[in-house]
Design a protein around this motif. Structure first.
Motif, PDB file in Angstrom:
ATOM      1  N   LYS A 233       0.837  -1.209   0.000  1.00 38.48           N
ATOM      2  CA  LYS A 233       0.000   0.000   0.000  1.00 38.48           C
ATOM      3  C   LYS A 233       0.865   1.250   0.000  1.00 38.48           C
ATOM      4  O   LYS A 233       0.610   2.214  -0.723  1.00 38.48           O
ATOM      5  N   GLY A 234       1.893   1.229   0.832  1.00 42.95           N
ATOM      6  CA  GLY A 234       2.770   2.389   0.926  1.00 42.95           C
ATOM      7  C   GLY A 234       3.506   2.663  -0.370  1.00 42.95           C
ATOM      8  O   GLY A 234       3.615   3.807  -0.814  1.00 42.95           O
ATOM      9  N   ALA A 235       4.018   1.610  -1.007  1.00 39.90           N
ATOM     10  CA  ALA A 235       4.796   1.766  -2.232  1.00 39.90           C
ATOM     11  C   ALA A 235       3.976   2.388  -3.354  1.00 39.90           C
ATOM     12  O   ALA A 235       4.463   3.226  -4.113  1.00 39.90           O
TER      13      ALA A 235
ATOM     14  N   TYR B 260       5.221 -10.891  -0.809  1.00 36.08           N
ATOM     15  CA  TYR B 260       4.150 -11.417   0.036  1.00 36.08           C
ATOM     16  C   TYR B 260       3.109 -10.330   0.320  1.00 36.08           C
ATOM     17  O   TYR B 260       1.898 -10.596   0.304  1.00 36.08           O
ATOM     18  N   SER B 261       3.574  -9.111   0.553  1.00 36.90           N
ATOM     19  CA  SER B 261       2.671  -7.999   0.835  1.00 36.90           C
ATOM     20  C   SER B 261       1.755  -7.717  -0.351  1.00 36.90           C
ATOM     21  O   SER B 261       0.558  -7.466  -0.182  1.00 36.90           O
TER      22      SER B 261
ATOM     23  N   PHE C 168      -3.370  -7.101  -2.540  1.00 39.75           N
ATOM     24  CA  PHE C 168      -4.089  -6.953  -3.803  1.00 39.75           C
ATOM     25  C   PHE C 168      -4.829  -8.202  -4.265  1.00 39.75           C
ATOM     26  O   PHE C 168      -5.661  -8.128  -5.165  1.00 39.75           O
ATOM     27  N   PHE C 169      -4.552  -9.344  -3.631  1.00 33.48           N
ATOM     28  CA  PHE C 169      -5.245 -10.570  -4.037  1.00 33.48           C
ATOM     29  C   PHE C 169      -6.059 -11.164  -2.887  1.00 33.48           C
ATOM     30  O   PHE C 169      -7.256 -11.399  -3.031  1.00 33.48           O
ATOM     31  N   VAL C 170      -5.420 -11.395  -1.740  1.00 30.54           N
ATOM     32  CA  VAL C 170      -6.162 -11.898  -0.580  1.00 30.54           C
ATOM     33  C   VAL C 170      -7.017 -10.786   0.020  1.00 30.54           C
ATOM     34  O   VAL C 170      -8.103 -11.021   0.539  1.00 30.54           O
ATOM     35  N   LYS C 171      -6.510  -9.549  -0.054  1.00 29.01           N
ATOM     36  CA  LYS C 171      -7.196  -8.336   0.412  1.00 29.01           C
ATOM     37  C   LYS C 171      -7.403  -8.286   1.929  1.00 29.01           C
ATOM     38  O   LYS C 171      -8.294  -7.601   2.433  1.00 29.01           O
TER      39      LYS C 171
ATOM     40  N   ARG D 197      -9.203  -5.993   6.750  1.00 26.81           N
ATOM     41  CA  ARG D 197      -9.515  -5.970   5.325  1.00 26.81           C
ATOM     42  C   ARG D 197      -8.938  -4.700   4.699  1.00 26.81           C
ATOM     43  O   ARG D 197      -9.154  -3.600   5.187  1.00 26.81           O
ATOM     44  N   VAL D 198      -8.218  -4.862   3.596  1.00 29.54           N
ATOM     45  CA  VAL D 198      -7.571  -3.719   2.954  1.00 29.54           C
ATOM     46  C   VAL D 198      -7.988  -3.562   1.497  1.00 29.54           C
ATOM     47  O   VAL D 198      -7.513  -2.665   0.811  1.00 29.54           O
TER      48      VAL D 198
END
Length: 313
Positions: free
Chosen positions: A218-220, A292-293, A298-301, A311-312
């Motif tokens: 998210k940060g990147a 992993y992040s 972006f996939f497991v969320k 939840r992101v």
């Protein structure tokens, strides 16, 4: 002063004792016990802090730390707000130095603590530490802040809507700083040096892995394109020196990076000679966690932190 704390009984007592030794005494010390499963509440009360206990999980749409800070703000009375993570270790001059910086620059002031290590695996945070400091303090447009220690006036905090405006953000310090900039409030970030230290993830390598993976992706992808490209180019050189080591040019690059890291590490934490000499280990670990992040975000969320599944997506 507002301290969000979830399961922080080991750190909180030390922080509160250090706050009693400040050359500039805080007007109020508010500890927000974020539905802890340990004795965080009792530690806060025994050390003279005003404790606000939240006995339920955050409402839908809120991240725990943001919910805790918001509730602390609602109960606070000071004109200057200082947000501190429960695991920081401020020197006796810390608040005085922060106030001095605030008087000079105004707006939002944040500080990145010097890294203190007790176990070998903690050294693996070097690449993360480096990228965070580069993106928030040294590169291009300042668009983020350091969450462990932030100071802002009550007036400016209310002007941007406080942590309610970033309630669902995992990387809340970056988003909070962006809100400040959108409202014309300046943002200035500093290294803690001798004034504030901390151990980021003292409970094992799993703790470190989860801690970084929850917000790396998210940060990147939240920073502006110029900063992103500058960091990308820098990291390309680093990984080139690792993967193409047999090439004479990259051999030379390896030496240059090792020398550079030996200088940088002195300002960031208790790193040793082997951290800069064998820096590929740090950056390979960084690549593993970053991959992993990306998968989690972006996939497991969902990401996991302090026993909570967040939840992101």
């Amino acid at each position: 002063m507002i301290i969000p704390a979830r399961n922080e009984e080991e750190n909180l007592g030390k922080l509160l004792s250090l706050l009693k030794k400040q050359t500039y005494k805080p007007y109020e010390v508010i500890v927000v016990n974020d539905n802890s499963e340990d004795d965080t509440e009792g530690v806060g009360e025994r050390n003279g802090a005003r404790v606000i206990s939240l006995y339920e999980e955050p409402p839908e749409g809120w991240v725990g730390k943001n919910w805790a800070i918001w509730n602390g703000y609602l109960e606070s009375r000071g004109d200057i707000l200082l947000f501190l993570d429960a695991d920081v270790e401020p020197s006796s001059e810390f608040i005085e130095v922060m106030l001095s910086s605030y008087e000079r620059y105004g707006g939002l002031i944040s500080c990145w603590p010097y890294q203190r290590f007790e176990k070998f695996y903690e050294h693996l945070n070097f690449a993360f530490n480096l990228v965070s400091v580069f993106s928030m303090a040294f590169l291009g447009k300042k668009e983020g802040a350091f969450g462990p220690a932030m100071m802002i006036s009550r007036k400016d905090y209310e002007r941007i809507g406080g942590h309610k405006e970033v309630r669902n953000k995992i990387v809340e310090d970056m988003e909070f700083a962006k809100k400040c900039l959108e409202e014309g409030i300046s943002v200035n970030n500093f290294l803690g040096g001798e004034y504030i230290k901390f151990r980021m993830y003292p409970h094992g390598i799993k703790d470190l892995f989860q801690g970084f993976s929850k917000n790396m992706a998210k940060g990147a992808f939240s920073i502006n394109i110029v900063n992103f490209l500058l960091i990308f180019l820098y990291m390309t050189g680093v990984y080139g020196s690792i993967f193409y080591f047999r090439n004479t040019i990259f051999n030379f690059l390896y030496i240059l990076y090792a020398i550079q890291f030996s200088v940088i590490q002195r300002r960031l934490g208790d790193y040793k000679w082997y951290d800069f000499l064998f820096y590929p280990l740090h950056f390979l670990f960084f690549l593993l966690v970053f991959t992993y992040s990306i998968l989690r975000v972006f996939f497991v969320k969902t990401v996991v932190w302090k026993g909570r599944k967040i939840r992101v997506g």
